[in-house]
Design a protein around this motif. Sequence first.
Motif, PDB file in Angstrom:
ATOM      1  N   TYR A 105       0.843  -1.196   0.000  1.00 41.78           N
ATOM      2  CA  TYR A 105       0.000   0.000   0.000  1.00 41.78           C
ATOM      3  C   TYR A 105       0.880   1.249   0.000  1.00 41.78           C
ATOM      4  N   HIS A 106       0.520   2.201  -0.866  1.00 38.36           N
ATOM      5  CA  HIS A 106       1.222   3.486  -0.912  1.00 38.36           C
ATOM      6  C   HIS A 106       0.294   4.548  -1.467  1.00 38.36           C
ATOM      7  N   THR A 107       0.544   5.773  -1.074  1.00 34.14           N
ATOM      8  CA  THR A 107      -0.196   6.907  -1.608  1.00 34.14           C
ATOM      9  C   THR A 107       0.682   8.157  -1.554  1.00 34.14           C
ATOM     10  N   PHE A 108       0.515   8.993  -2.555  1.00 35.20           N
ATOM     11  CA  PHE A 108       1.190  10.287  -2.610  1.00 35.20           C
ATOM     12  C   PHE A 108       0.110  11.343  -2.767  1.00 35.20           C
ATOM     13  N   GLN A 109      -0.007  12.186  -1.757  1.00 36.48           N
ATOM     14  CA  GLN A 109      -1.022  13.233  -1.724  1.00 36.48           C
ATOM     15  C   GLN A 109      -0.375  14.549  -2.139  1.00 36.48           C
ATOM     16  N   PHE A 110      -1.010  15.254  -3.071  1.00 38.69           N
ATOM     17  CA  PHE A 110      -0.528  16.543  -3.554  1.00 38.69           C
ATOM     18  C   PHE A 110      -1.464  17.607  -2.988  1.00 38.69           C
ATOM     19  N   ILE A 111      -0.902  18.559  -2.236  1.00 39.20           N
ATOM     20  CA  ILE A 111      -1.688  19.554  -1.510  1.00 39.20           C
ATOM     21  C   ILE A 111      -1.254  20.944  -1.964  1.00 39.20           C
ATOM     22  N   ASP A 112      -2.217  21.771  -2.377  1.00 37.08           N
ATOM     23  CA  ASP A 112      -1.876  23.124  -2.827  1.00 37.08           C
ATOM     24  C   ASP A 112      -1.692  24.062  -1.633  1.00 37.08           C
ATOM     25  N   ALA A 113      -1.353  25.317  -1.898  1.00 37.45           N
ATOM     26  CA  ALA A 113      -1.092  26.285  -0.834  1.00 37.45           C
ATOM     27  C   ALA A 113      -2.339  26.614  -0.025  1.00 37.45           C
ATOM     28  N   GLY A 114      -3.515  26.316  -0.548  1.00 38.82           N
ATOM     29  CA  GLY A 114      -4.754  26.512   0.202  1.00 38.82           C
ATOM     30  C   GLY A 114      -5.121  25.308   1.040  1.00 38.82           C
ATOM     31  N   VAL A 135       3.511  17.873 -12.105  1.00 39.05           N
ATOM     32  CA  VAL A 135       2.731  18.904 -11.422  1.00 39.05           C
ATOM     33  C   VAL A 135       2.966  20.215 -12.167  1.00 39.05           C
ATOM     34  N   LEU A 136       1.871  20.753 -12.714  1.00 36.85           N
ATOM     35  CA  LEU A 136       1.942  21.963 -13.545  1.00 36.85           C
ATOM     36  C   LEU A 136       1.599  23.203 -12.732  1.00 36.85           C
ATOM     37  N   PRO A 137       2.337  24.292 -12.923  1.00 34.10           N
ATOM     38  CA  PRO A 137       1.985  25.537 -12.252  1.00 34.10           C
ATOM     39  C   PRO A 137       0.726  26.144 -12.870  1.00 34.10           C
ATOM     40  N   PRO A 138       0.107  27.104 -12.180  1.00 40.67           N
ATOM     41  CA  PRO A 138      -1.080  27.741 -12.724  1.00 40.67           C
ATOM     42  C   PRO A 138      -0.816  28.339 -14.102  1.00 40.67           C
ATOM     43  N   SER A 153      -1.971  22.418 -10.783  1.00 35.44           N
ATOM     44  CA  SER A 153      -2.036  23.054  -9.467  1.00 35.44           C
ATOM     45  C   SER A 153      -2.564  24.478  -9.603  1.00 35.44           C
ATOM     46  N   PRO A 154      -3.467  24.877  -8.704  1.00 37.87           N
ATOM     47  CA  PRO A 154      -3.936  26.260  -8.728  1.00 37.87           C
ATOM     48  C   PRO A 154      -2.951  27.228  -8.061  1.00 37.87           C
ATOM     49  N   THR A 155      -1.915  26.679  -7.417  1.00 35.39           N
ATOM     50  CA  THR A 155      -0.923  27.517  -6.744  1.00 35.39           C
ATOM     51  C   THR A 155       0.482  27.093  -7.167  1.00 35.39           C
ATOM     52  N   ASN A 156       1.440  27.992  -7.007  1.00 32.22           N
ATOM     53  CA  ASN A 156       2.832  27.688  -7.348  1.00 32.22           C
ATOM     54  C   ASN A 156       3.535  26.861  -6.277  1.00 32.22           C
ATOM     55  N   GLN A 157       2.931  26.750  -5.112  1.00 32.93           N
ATOM     56  CA  GLN A 157       3.506  25.960  -4.042  1.00 32.93           C
ATOM     57  C   GLN A 157       2.642  24.712  -3.853  1.00 32.93           C
ATOM     58  N   VAL A 158       3.296  23.567  -3.780  1.00 32.60           N
ATOM     59  CA  VAL A 158       2.596  22.293  -3.591  1.00 32.60           C
ATOM     60  C   VAL A 158       3.396  21.470  -2.590  1.00 32.60           C
ATOM     61  N   PHE A 159       2.684  20.828  -1.691  1.00 33.90           N
ATOM     62  CA  PHE A 159       3.290  19.935  -0.723  1.00 33.90           C
ATOM     63  C   PHE A 159       2.947  18.513  -1.131  1.00 33.90           C
TER      64      PHE A 159
END
Length: 187
Positions: A105-114, A135-138, A153-159
């Motif tokens: 089992y594995h998962t990678f979650q991409f979270i925007d600045a919001g 991962v594409l910038p806005p 991504s709606p933001t330039n920063q992604v976690f």
Amino acid sequence: SSGPPPRPVASAGTDTTTTDSGGPVAQRSAAERAYLAGFPLVTTVRTMQTFAGITGINKLLRVPRLSNAGTKLVVAPNHDTMYALAVLDLRGGPQALTVPTIDRYHTFQFIDAGMQTIANVGTRATGGKAGTWVVLPPGYEGAVPKDLHTIESPTNQVFVLGRIRAVDDADAAQAMKDSDGLKLEPL
């Protein structure tokens, strides 16, 4: 002559009972809304800056051991999870995460600045298939090879918060080997 004391003269903007669109109540309300809208973004940026100090920017950190009660890297760590973390700054262009076949089992979650999850990659979300997710910038208008998957991504920063299951310390070593093909690089 002792008449009544002079009445104080109100300065512009000190009447707190005004409710018209330009008065102090409306201004306070606008300030409150701005604070409530902006505070999560400031908190996110501070969190990303903290992690970037540990992981670097646009670099993938794989934690080679299981978490325990003393672990401070993740707020509420799981003891049966290997973590992989990255702070993405997309202002310089897209970043690509390659995920190998991981037979657990594995998962990678991409979270925007919001703090909104913009994508999940892994066992449940993508059937565990290997691949590269870009991962594409806005507003990105450049070309992406057709064999790669895209995440807008709606933001330039992604976690990126990756989790790989491991049942004990011995299995954690195997989980690290199983995830050796993980890599993050510019497109």
